[in-house]
Design a protein around this motif. Structure first.
Motif, short mmCIF file in Angstrom:
data_model
loop_
_atom_site.label_atom_id
_atom_site.label_comp_id
_atom_site.label_asym_id
_atom_site.label_seq_id
_atom_site.Cartn_x
_atom_site.Cartn_y
_atom_site.Cartn_z
N ALA A 1 0.82 -1.20 0.00
CA ALA A 1 0.00 0.00 0.00
C ALA A 1 0.86 1.26 0.00
O ALA A 1 0.56 2.23 -0.71
CB ALA A 1 -0.94 -0.01 1.20
N VAL A 2 1.92 1.25 0.78
CA VAL A 2 2.84 2.40 0.80
C VAL A 2 3.49 2.58 -0.57
O VAL A 2 3.65 3.70 -1.06
CB VAL A 2 3.91 2.21 1.90
N GLY A 3 3.88 1.46 -1.21
CA GLY A 3 4.44 1.55 -2.56
C GLY A 3 3.46 2.14 -3.55
O GLY A 3 3.82 2.95 -4.41
N SER A 4 2.19 1.75 -3.44
CA SER A 4 1.17 2.31 -4.33
C SER A 4 0.99 3.80 -4.08
O SER A 4 0.87 4.59 -5.03
CB SER A 4 -0.16 1.57 -4.11
N LEU A 5 0.99 4.21 -2.81
CA LEU A 5 0.87 5.63 -2.50
C LEU A 5 2.05 6.42 -3.05
O LEU A 5 1.89 7.50 -3.62
CB LEU A 5 0.77 5.82 -0.98
N ALA A 6 3.26 5.86 -2.92
CA ALA A 6 4.44 6.54 -3.46
C ALA A 6 4.33 6.68 -4.98
O ALA A 6 4.69 7.73 -5.55
CB ALA A 6 5.70 5.75 -3.09
N LEU B 1 -0.32 -2.19 -13.29
CA LEU B 1 -1.73 -1.81 -13.18
C LEU B 1 -2.31 -2.28 -11.85
O LEU B 1 -3.08 -1.55 -11.21
CB LEU B 1 -2.52 -2.42 -14.34
N ALA B 2 -1.94 -3.49 -11.43
CA ALA B 2 -2.45 -4.02 -10.18
C ALA B 2 -1.98 -3.19 -8.99
O ALA B 2 -2.77 -2.81 -8.12
CB ALA B 2 -2.04 -5.48 -10.02
N VAL B 3 -0.70 -2.88 -8.96
CA VAL B 3 -0.15 -2.14 -7.82
C VAL B 3 -0.70 -0.71 -7.77
O VAL B 3 -1.07 -0.20 -6.71
CB VAL B 3 1.39 -2.12 -7.88
N VAL B 4 -0.77 -0.07 -8.94
CA VAL B 4 -1.16 1.34 -8.97
C VAL B 4 -2.67 1.52 -8.79
O VAL B 4 -3.11 2.41 -8.05
CB VAL B 4 -0.68 1.99 -10.28
N TYR B 5 -3.46 0.68 -9.45
CA TYR B 5 -4.91 0.92 -9.48
C TYR B 5 -5.72 -0.01 -8.58
O TYR B 5 -6.77 0.38 -8.07
CB TYR B 5 -5.42 0.81 -10.91
N LEU B 6 -5.28 -1.24 -8.39
CA LEU B 6 -6.09 -2.20 -7.65
C LEU B 6 -5.72 -2.29 -6.17
O LEU B 6 -6.58 -2.51 -5.32
CB LEU B 6 -5.98 -3.59 -8.30
N VAL B 7 -4.45 -2.09 -5.86
CA VAL B 7 -4.01 -2.19 -4.48
C VAL B 7 -4.69 -1.16 -3.57
O VAL B 7 -5.09 -1.50 -2.44
CB VAL B 7 -2.48 -2.09 -4.39
N PRO B 8 -4.83 0.12 -3.98
CA PRO B 8 -5.40 1.09 -3.03
C PRO B 8 -6.75 0.69 -2.44
O PRO B 8 -6.88 0.67 -1.19
CB PRO B 8 -5.49 2.37 -3.88
N PRO B 9 -7.78 0.35 -3.24
CA PRO B 9 -9.04 -0.04 -2.58
C PRO B 9 -8.93 -1.35 -1.81
O PRO B 9 -9.54 -1.50 -0.74
CB PRO B 9 -10.03 -0.16 -3.75
N VAL B 10 -8.14 -2.30 -2.33
CA VAL B 10 -7.96 -3.56 -1.62
C VAL B 10 -7.29 -3.32 -0.27
O VAL B 10 -7.70 -3.86 0.77
CB VAL B 10 -7.14 -4.56 -2.46
N GLY C 1 -3.58 2.91 1.70
CA GLY C 1 -4.48 2.58 0.60
C GLY C 1 -5.51 3.66 0.36
O GLY C 1 -5.79 4.02 -0.78
N GLY C 2 -6.07 4.21 1.44
CA GLY C 2 -7.06 5.26 1.30
C GLY C 2 -6.49 6.52 0.68
O GLY C 2 -7.12 7.15 -0.19
N LEU C 3 -5.28 6.91 1.10
CA LEU C 3 -4.65 8.10 0.52
C LEU C 3 -4.33 7.89 -0.96
O LEU C 3 -4.51 8.80 -1.78
CB LEU C 3 -3.38 8.45 1.30
#
Length: 391
Positions: A8-13, A296-305, A322-324
């Motif tokens: 989640a932190v990686g996706s936020l970054a 695509l999974a990390v950037v777009y799908l991970v946040p809501p999951v 994830g929320g941010l």
């Protein structure tokens, strides 16, 4: 920290980088650059490749015939082996509406190594060369232009000394699936090819929107257009890359009054539009495909999951990160929804649309390995093209 929190932190970054470091791709203020009317209006030939376009031609061709252009201009519509009377309908529309001179011709079937559309463009440019135009307007048969479209394009090219000026036509958004998929299509395209980077001389980023490309004839000759890109499935990006690679100055932005009239009422229609060229964009490379799916999974799908899984598991770190990330994603999507005049509450649904695009991309690869390649209007292109590298 758990793997979920780290992901989640990686996706936020990643989203913070996309927000600030990817050419402000999410902004929609890239419209025609400042323009002034030239002292003398250069001559223009409009080239329209058309294959089985009788359904949309009555809504598009009259808009070209009615162009209010002060200089010399004429239209060459190339009937690319249509079986629905496209050529005859074009002649009838010209008789009914008048306006700019129209020539309708057919090139026959493309030889080996050419895609059908680019063979039609090649034929149309060949016809146009007899008129020695200073500019070529390459536009699709499903694109409707405001009466001053050609005038505005030429004025922008002359004022900015651009060799290529392209506008991404506003696509139709009327059905439920169009509302869900189409704005995201343009959003993803701008993310991959930030418009601000395209306009920078010397940058590697190059792209155009094939529905509306004004090209200086001299630049086309220098870049060997369309011969140099004759086998490209993603022809608009290939043309832009060839022009920029030969020293040309190019510009791409969103259109104000250039619209696509082609309907995509069903998910199947939109799916075919995307999947026919998605794997070609990835250069038919399985490793690039795997990286794209993972990205695509990390950037777009991970946040809501991460948000929902974190809340369920009592992991504040995962839920917050994830929320941010989802919030940043949603905020960056709002300008595109405004541009398409869509309700802003659709913005949080972007992960759903991204998942559909992920499936479309995988399906594109599956169809390629089944030998179906990029199928479009009765033709299938199985050979990998020289698609431009990603920026």
């Amino acid at each position: 920290m758990s793997a979920l929190v780290w992901t989640a932190v990686g996706s936020l970054a990643a989203w913070l980088w996309l927000l600030l470091g990817q050419g402000f791709f999410w902004r929609t203020d890239m419209r025609l650059p400042p323009r002034r009317e030239p002292d003398g209006w250069p001559s223009v030939c409009v080239v329209v490749p058309a294959r089985d376009e009788a359904a949309v031609l009555p809504d598009s061709l009259p808009s070209l015939l009615a162009q209010d252009y002060p200089g010399r201009a004429e239209i060459f519509l190339v009937d690319d082996g249509s079986s629905d009377g496209t050529g005859e309908l074009a002649r009838e529309l010209a008789r009914l509406h008048g306006g700019l001179p129209l020539t309708v011709d057919s090139p026959g079937e493309p030889p080996a190594g050419w895609t059908g559309k680019l063979w039609a463009v090649h034929h149309g440019i060949g016809l146009a060369r007899a008129r020695a135009p200073e500019y070529l307007l390459l536009t699709d048969a499903d694109i409707a232009h405001a009466p001053d479209s050609l005038r505005e394009l030429v004025a922008a090219a002359e004022a900015g000394d651009f060799d290529l000026v392209s506008q991404m036509a506003r696509l139709r958004v009327e059905s439920v699936w169009e509302r869900l998929v189409v704005p995201a299509f343009v959003y993803f395209f701008a993310q991959l090819y930030p418009f601000r980077w395209i306009a920078v001389k010397g940058s590697r980023t190059a792209a155009a929107a094939g529905g509306c490309v004004l090209l200086r004839t001299e630049a086309a000759d220098r870049a060997r257009i369309p011969d140099a890109v004759r086998h490209a499935v993603i022809d608009d990006v290939a043309v832009a890359r060839a022009v920029k690679g030969s020293g040309g100055h190019i510009w791409l932005g969103l259109a104000e009054r250039v619209d696509s009239v082609r309907p995509y009422p069903r998910l199947h229609d939109l799916w075919r539009m995307v999947s026919r060229s998605a794997y070609a964009q990835l250069r038919h490379n399985p490793l690039v495909l795997a990286g794209t799916v993972a990205g695509l999974a990390v950037v777009y799908l991970v946040p809501p999951v991460a948000l929902f899984a974190g809340l369920a598991a009592g992991s504040a770190g995962a839920a917050v990160a994830g929320g941010l990330a989802w919030l940043v994603m949603t905020v960056t999507y709002l300008p595109m929804l405004r541009y398409y005049r869509q309700p802003l509450w659709l913005a949080p649904s972007l992960p759903v649309t991204a998942f559909l695009y992920l499936l479309m991309t995988v399906d594109s690869a599956v169809q390629h390995y089944r030998g179906r390649g990029a199928a479009w209007k009765g033709r299938t292109y199985t050979r990998p093209d020289a698609a431009p590298e990603q920026p």
